[in-house]
Design an enzyme around this catalytic site. Structure first.
Site, PDB file in Angstrom:
ATOM      1  N   SER A  35      -3.150  -7.709   3.223  1.00  0.00           N
ATOM      2  CA  SER A  35      -3.435  -7.488   4.637  1.00  0.00           C
ATOM      3  C   SER A  35      -3.773  -8.801   5.331  1.00  0.00           C
ATOM      4  CB  SER A  35      -4.581  -6.489   4.790  1.00  0.00           C
ATOM      5  OG  SER A  35      -4.178  -5.215   4.324  1.00  0.00           O
ATOM      6  N   HIS A  60       0.839  -1.205   0.000  1.00  0.00           N
ATOM      7  CA  HIS A  60       0.000   0.000   0.000  1.00  0.00           C
ATOM      8  C   HIS A  60       0.870   1.249   0.000  1.00  0.00           C
ATOM      9  CE1 HIS A  60      -3.119  -2.589   2.318  1.00  0.00           C
ATOM     10  NE2 HIS A  60      -3.580  -2.421   1.086  1.00  0.00           N
ATOM     11  N   LYS A 120     -17.526  -5.795   7.510  1.00  0.00           N
ATOM     12  CA  LYS A 120     -16.227  -6.392   7.840  1.00  0.00           C
ATOM     13  C   LYS A 120     -15.956  -6.251   9.331  1.00  0.00           C
ATOM     14  CE  LYS A 120     -13.764  -6.241   3.498  1.00  0.00           C
ATOM     15  NZ  LYS A 120     -12.488  -5.965   2.856  1.00  0.00           N
ATOM     16  N   ARG A 171      -1.573  -6.280  -7.433  1.00  0.00           N
ATOM     17  CA  ARG A 171      -0.455  -7.136  -7.037  1.00  0.00           C
ATOM     18  C   ARG A 171      -0.178  -8.202  -8.073  1.00  0.00           C
ATOM     19  NH1 ARG A 171      -3.169  -8.850  -1.592  1.00  0.00           N
ATOM     20  NH2 ARG A 171      -4.764  -8.910  -3.174  1.00  0.00           N
TER      21      ARG A 171
END
Length: 161
Positions: free
Chosen positions: A127, A16, A40, A89
Site C-alpha cells: 500500500s 490483497h 495511523k 509477499r
C-alpha cells in the site's frame, strides 16, 4: 470453516485481492476486516476502504466486509472465524507475520493462522508503494482495482489513472 483476513487496506491492492480471491476458494466464508487503528493516519477513511473492498469483491458471494478495532483475535471470535488469513509477499514479511501469529496463538489457542504467498506478479506491491507512485502522478492501474485507482487519482487531484 470461516476465515478472517484483517488489515488496514489503505489502499486495497491487487495483491490483497489475490489473497482474498484465493481465500474465498479455500473457506466457506471469508470476512475481510479493516482495522480502525488510531495510531495511523490513513489516506482513506474506514468507510471508503470498506466500500473499495466491497466493490472489488462483489463477484465473491462468500466474502463479507467489516471494520473492527481492538485485538484481531477478539474480532475473529466475534465473527466465528477459526482461521486468520495473512498474505506474504517476500521473506521480509515472514518474521513480522510469524511474531503476530505466535502472539495471536498465545491469546486464542483455538485460532489458527494460515499464510498465503501472494502471486509473484503482485509480490512487489505494498500500500505504501502504491500511495507513493500515485502521489507523484504515476500509473497505478496495474497495482490496484479500478475503483481504487480512481479514488487515488481524486485524492491526489490528478486525471484518471
Amino acid at each position: 470453516m470461516q476465515a478472517l483476513y484483517p488489515g488496514s487496506f489503505d489502499p486495497l491492492t491487487l495483491g490483497h485481492l489475490d489473497v482474498i480471491e484465493r481465500g474465498a476458494n479455500l473457506f466457506q466464508g471469508l470476512t475481510v476486516a479493516v482495522l480502525r487503528n488510531p495510531s495511523k493516519n490513513p489516506c482513506f477513511s474506514v468507510e471508503q476502504r470498506l466500500e473499495q473492498i466491497r466493490q472489488a469483491t462483489s463477484h465473491l458471494s462468500n466474502v463479507q466486509v467489516a471494520a473492527f478495532d481492538g485485538l484481531t483475535v477478539d474480532f475473529a471470535q466475534r465473527c466465528g472465524a477459526g482461521v486468520i488469513l495473512r498474505g506474504l509477499r517476500a521473506l521480509s514479511d515472514f518474521e513480522y507475520e510469524l511474531q503476530i501469529a505466535h502472539t495471536n496463538k498465545s491469546l486464542a489457542p483455538q485460532l489458527e493462522t494460515l499464510f498465503l504467498a501472494t502471486a509473484t506478479t503482485h509480490s512487489f506491491l505494498s500500500s505504501s508503494v502504491v500511495k507513493e507512485v500515485a502521489r507523484f502522478g504515476g500509473s497505478v492501474g496495474h497495482m490496484v482495482p479500478t475503483g481504487v485507482a480512481e479514488d487515488l487519482a481524486r485524492l491526489f487531484n490528478q486525471s484518471s489513472p
